[in-house]
Design a protein around this motif. Sequence first.
Motif, PDB file in Angstrom:
ATOM      1  N   ASN A 240      -6.874   0.319  -4.797  1.00  0.00           N
ATOM      2  CA  ASN A 240      -6.415   0.893  -6.055  1.00  0.00           C
ATOM      3  C   ASN A 240      -5.117   1.679  -5.868  1.00  0.00           C
ATOM      4  O   ASN A 240      -4.189   1.571  -6.663  1.00  0.00           O
ATOM      5  CB  ASN A 240      -7.499   1.803  -6.642  1.00  0.00           C
ATOM      6  N   GLU A 241      -5.064   2.465  -4.800  1.00  0.00           N
ATOM      7  CA  GLU A 241      -3.864   3.257  -4.537  1.00  0.00           C
ATOM      8  C   GLU A 241      -2.650   2.335  -4.333  1.00  0.00           C
ATOM      9  O   GLU A 241      -1.574   2.567  -4.864  1.00  0.00           O
ATOM     10  CB  GLU A 241      -4.096   4.096  -3.275  1.00  0.00           C
TER      11      GLU A 241
ATOM     12  N   ARG B 252      -8.249  -5.681  -8.962  1.00  0.00           N
ATOM     13  CA  ARG B 252      -6.948  -5.177  -8.475  1.00  0.00           C
ATOM     14  C   ARG B 252      -6.287  -6.201  -7.542  1.00  0.00           C
ATOM     15  O   ARG B 252      -5.089  -6.442  -7.606  1.00  0.00           O
ATOM     16  CB  ARG B 252      -7.117  -3.868  -7.696  1.00  0.00           C
TER      17      ARG B 252
ATOM     18  N   TRP C 232      -2.344  -0.724  -5.405  1.00  0.00           N
ATOM     19  CA  TRP C 232      -2.074  -1.389  -6.685  1.00  0.00           C
ATOM     20  C   TRP C 232      -1.223  -0.473  -7.574  1.00  0.00           C
ATOM     21  O   TRP C 232      -0.232  -0.901  -8.167  1.00  0.00           O
ATOM     22  CB  TRP C 232      -3.405  -1.733  -7.348  1.00  0.00           C
ATOM     23  N   GLN C 233      -1.596   0.813  -7.613  1.00  0.00           N
ATOM     24  CA  GLN C 233      -0.836   1.760  -8.440  1.00  0.00           C
ATOM     25  C   GLN C 233       0.605   1.884  -7.965  1.00  0.00           C
ATOM     26  O   GLN C 233       1.527   2.002  -8.762  1.00  0.00           O
ATOM     27  CB  GLN C 233      -1.485   3.145  -8.376  1.00  0.00           C
ATOM     28  N   ASP C 234       0.785   1.866  -6.642  1.00  0.00           N
ATOM     29  CA  ASP C 234       2.132   2.029  -6.072  1.00  0.00           C
ATOM     30  C   ASP C 234       2.869   0.700  -5.925  1.00  0.00           C
ATOM     31  O   ASP C 234       3.964   0.670  -5.365  1.00  0.00           O
ATOM     32  CB  ASP C 234       2.048   2.701  -4.693  1.00  0.00           C
ATOM     33  N   GLU C 235       2.273  -0.374  -6.380  1.00  0.00           N
ATOM     34  CA  GLU C 235       2.845  -1.714  -6.281  1.00  0.00           C
ATOM     35  C   GLU C 235       3.235  -2.050  -4.848  1.00  0.00           C
ATOM     36  O   GLU C 235       4.399  -2.295  -4.524  1.00  0.00           O
ATOM     37  CB  GLU C 235       4.035  -1.862  -7.235  1.00  0.00           C
TER      38      GLU C 235
ATOM     39  N   CYS D 253      -1.939   3.545   2.704  1.00  0.00           N
ATOM     40  CA  CYS D 253      -1.395   3.320   1.366  1.00  0.00           C
ATOM     41  C   CYS D 253       0.113   3.200   1.376  1.00  0.00           C
ATOM     42  O   CYS D 253       0.697   2.718   0.419  1.00  0.00           O
ATOM     43  CB  CYS D 253      -1.827   4.442   0.422  1.00  0.00           C
TER      44      CYS D 253
END
Length: 242
Positions: free
Chosen positions: A188-189, A220, A191-194, A160
């Motif tokens: 997903n991780e 995502r 995506w959340q952290d760009e 990640c």
Amino acid sequence: MLRPVPDPSDRDPDATDCPLGRCEGNGWILTDAGEAIPCDCRERRIGRAISRGMGTGIPKKFRGVSFDRKPIADLDPFVLRPVRAFVEGIDRNVEEGHGLWFMGDVGTGKTSLAMLVSQAAEKAGRSVAVYPVTRLLAEIKDTYDSDSTGSYMSLFRRLCSVDLLHLDDLGAEKRTEWVLEQLYAIVNERWQDERSIVVTTNIVDLDELREQIGARTVSRLLEICGDPLPIMGPDLRVSSAG
Ligand SMILES: Nc1ncnc2c1ncn2[C@@H]1O[C@H](COP(=O)(O)OP(=O)(O)O)[C@@H](O)[C@H]1O
Ligand SMILES: [Mg+2]
């Protein structure tokens, strides 16, 4: 005025030139007051050290990959335009967590294109992890082994945190609930952290891909990579052999 800290003789043998051209490759810059402050490349060096040993690296076959060489030089210039633009802006694209997604039949040049992007990111001093997805899943499974050297959480965290994750041949893996869960957790991780992802897949129908790797993961990936770039044409493996 900031000046690079002179390179000491006990230079780290792994040290490379500063990808930002600011320090002498040691990660420190001198202020006018004589104070050493960290160069922005330090964070990248730390990231690269963390990603070392992850995935396959750029495999030997793809190390010389370039827009000027086969098989990429033979591809439709229209297809290459967005890839060229992405590579030209690689630093900003990685910084902002943008990705690319190559979709098409077997042997059309998708992996070569994705390697080109990964190589550009590496040259820009970014940390990159290149994984055929089947191998990635095998590595995750391996961490469950009691004899395993690394823990699941450590691998997951590294997956990640690398600047660019290259997922090759997504959808080629056997579909199980466990696989869907793993792919979603990583994508997903990130995506959340760009954080950037580069994907290749032989599955050209998005609905079929949703079925294979899960609709949430596809959604995502679409946000990170934008629409898949269709890489069509003859199987270059067959035509170059014949
Ligand atoms: N360095 C290279 N020089 C010439 N041909 C190459 C090179 N690397 C790959 N190819 C050929 O390009 C074709 C497409 O390869 P690849 O990018 O792996 O396609 P895909 O991922 O779409 O299956 C194959 O025929 C492969 O052998
Ligand atoms: Mg491929």
